[in-house]
Design a protein around this motif. Structure first.
Motif, mmCIF file in Angstrom:
data_model
loop_
_atom_site.group_PDB
_atom_site.id
_atom_site.type_symbol
_atom_site.label_atom_id
_atom_site.label_comp_id
_atom_site.label_asym_id
_atom_site.label_seq_id
_atom_site.Cartn_x
_atom_site.Cartn_y
_atom_site.Cartn_z
ATOM 1 N N THR A 158 -28.214 16.132 -0.613
ATOM 2 C CA THR A 158 -27.523 15.707 0.596
ATOM 3 C C THR A 158 -27.479 14.190 0.645
ATOM 4 N N LYS A 159 -26.296 13.675 0.687
ATOM 5 C CA LYS A 159 -26.084 12.239 0.783
ATOM 6 C C LYS A 159 -25.847 11.917 2.249
ATOM 7 N N GLU A 160 -26.468 10.874 2.704
ATOM 8 C CA GLU A 160 -26.315 10.518 4.112
ATOM 9 C C GLU A 160 -24.869 10.128 4.395
ATOM 10 N N GLN A 161 -24.352 10.626 5.503
ATOM 11 C CA GLN A 161 -22.975 10.387 5.925
ATOM 12 C C GLN A 161 -22.806 8.924 6.343
ATOM 13 N N GLU A 162 -21.700 8.338 5.931
ATOM 14 C CA GLU A 162 -21.388 6.964 6.316
ATOM 15 C C GLU A 162 -20.719 6.957 7.683
ATOM 16 N N ILE A 163 -20.991 5.920 8.475
ATOM 17 C CA ILE A 163 -20.357 5.787 9.779
ATOM 18 C C ILE A 163 -18.867 5.541 9.590
ATOM 19 N N ILE A 164 -18.535 4.644 8.666
ATOM 20 C CA ILE A 164 -17.141 4.387 8.282
ATOM 21 C C ILE A 164 -17.058 4.643 6.779
ATOM 22 N N SER A 165 -16.215 5.555 6.371
ATOM 23 C CA SER A 165 -16.086 5.915 4.966
ATOM 24 C C SER A 165 -15.684 4.713 4.113
ATOM 25 N N LYS A 166 -16.159 4.700 2.874
ATOM 26 C CA LYS A 166 -15.784 3.625 1.945
ATOM 27 C C LYS A 166 -14.288 3.638 1.633
ATOM 28 N N ASN A 167 -13.636 4.760 1.900
ATOM 29 C CA ASN A 167 -12.192 4.873 1.642
ATOM 30 C C ASN A 167 -11.345 4.201 2.716
ATOM 31 N N VAL A 168 -11.958 3.793 3.810
ATOM 32 C CA VAL A 168 -11.224 3.194 4.922
ATOM 33 C C VAL A 168 -11.134 1.689 4.679
ATOM 34 N N ARG A 169 -9.971 1.257 4.234
ATOM 35 C CA ARG A 169 -9.799 -0.172 3.957
ATOM 36 C C ARG A 169 -8.318 -0.495 3.783
ATOM 37 N N ILE A 170 -8.038 -1.769 3.886
ATOM 38 C CA ILE A 170 -6.692 -2.280 3.625
ATOM 39 C C ILE A 170 -6.767 -3.027 2.290
ATOM 40 N N ASP A 171 -5.959 -2.593 1.350
ATOM 41 C CA ASP A 171 -5.974 -3.234 0.031
ATOM 42 C C ASP A 171 -5.177 -4.531 0.004
ATOM 43 N N LYS A 172 -4.157 -4.616 0.860
ATOM 44 C CA LYS A 172 -3.298 -5.798 0.834
ATOM 45 C C LYS A 172 -2.744 -6.035 2.225
ATOM 46 N N TYR A 173 -2.775 -7.285 2.624
ATOM 47 C CA TYR A 173 -2.126 -7.703 3.866
ATOM 48 C C TYR A 173 -0.780 -8.316 3.495
ATOM 49 N N HIS A 174 0.137 -8.277 4.419
ATOM 50 C CA HIS A 174 1.508 -8.710 4.128
ATOM 51 C C HIS A 174 1.937 -9.837 5.055
ATOM 52 N N ASP A 175 2.932 -10.583 4.601
ATOM 53 C CA ASP A 175 3.559 -11.560 5.496
ATOM 54 C C ASP A 175 4.937 -11.008 5.875
ATOM 55 N N ARG A 176 5.559 -11.658 6.808
ATOM 56 C CA ARG A 176 6.847 -11.175 7.343
ATOM 57 C C ARG A 176 7.894 -11.018 6.231
ATOM 58 N N GLU A 177 7.951 -11.952 5.306
ATOM 59 C CA GLU A 177 8.973 -11.908 4.245
ATOM 60 C C GLU A 177 8.787 -10.677 3.356
ATOM 61 N N GLU A 178 7.540 -10.368 3.018
ATOM 62 C CA GLU A 178 7.281 -9.177 2.200
ATOM 63 C C GLU A 178 7.731 -7.912 2.926
ATOM 64 N N LEU A 179 7.427 -7.842 4.207
ATOM 65 C CA LEU A 179 7.797 -6.668 4.987
ATOM 66 C C LEU A 179 9.310 -6.551 5.156
ATOM 67 N N LEU A 180 9.988 -7.692 5.323
ATOM 68 C CA LEU A 180 11.448 -7.673 5.446
ATOM 69 C C LEU A 180 12.116 -7.114 4.191
ATOM 70 N N ALA A 181 11.476 -7.320 3.036
ATOM 71 C CA ALA A 181 12.039 -6.851 1.770
ATOM 72 C C ALA A 181 11.830 -5.347 1.564
ATOM 73 N N MET A 182 11.015 -4.718 2.381
ATOM 74 C CA MET A 182 10.726 -3.286 2.231
ATOM 75 C C MET A 182 11.727 -2.442 3.004
ATOM 76 N N ASN A 183 11.906 -1.221 2.508
ATOM 77 C CA ASN A 183 12.771 -0.297 3.248
ATOM 78 C C ASN A 183 11.958 0.367 4.359
ATOM 79 N N LYS A 184 12.657 1.050 5.233
ATOM 80 C CA LYS A 184 12.009 1.637 6.406
ATOM 81 C C LYS A 184 10.948 2.674 6.022
#
Length: 151
Positions: A28-54
């Motif tokens: 039995t592994k002790e449960q984490e309060i916040i899972s290690k999988n919960v994270r943001i790999d990359k933050y974006h700026d407005r220009e990057e987001l404008l280049a993305m589709n919906k």
């Protein structure tokens, strides 16, 4: 007439049984309060987001909500994934483990219900509103890096 008991097979059986039981027992592994999988790999700026589709923006929006739902309610304990209750000095009791598991399950259920709604109606949102929301969520998540400054 003396009979000699041959204990060797019994000892070997007991040793093998003990090893097999140890190998198959649940660790039995002790449960984490916040899972290690919960994270943001990359933050974006407005220009990057404008280049993305919906569609890409919708995916980012949902990922940010997931992280926010799983981190923000727990910041009084920790802002970092992977921290356990015992890391914080919280006694490892059955009651505490159950409360944490119930909280994790409730959070997961809330996220699933929220996503069902979001996936249904979010495609109707304006691209500019999605972009603004993502930038706001990312700014909120970045601020967690300075949370300890308030201690």
């Amino acid at each position: 007439m003396t009979t000699k008991l041959n204990l060797r097979p019994a000892i070997i059986f007991l040793l093998l049984f003990g090893f097999a039981q140890g190998a198959f027992s649940q660790v039995t592994k002790e449960q984490e309060i916040i899972s290690k999988n919960v994270r943001i790999d990359k933050y974006h700026d407005r220009e990057e987001l404008l280049a993305m589709n919906k569609g890409q923006l919708l995916d980012l929006y949902i990922q940010r909500i997931d992280v926010i739902i799983k981190i923000l309610p727990n910041i009084a304990f920790t802002t970092k994934p992977g921290v356990t209750m015992s890391d914080l000095g919280i006694p490892d009791t059955k009651e505490h483990r159950k409360a944490l598991l119930d909280n994790i399950e409730a959070t997961s259920s809330y996220f699933e219900d929220t996503m069902a709604f979001q996936k249904l109606v979010l495609p109707y949102s304006d691209k500019s509103s999605l972009l603004s929301a993502i930038l706001f969520y990312e700014q909120t998540l970045k601020s967690l890096h300075t949370y300890n400054d308030f201690d």
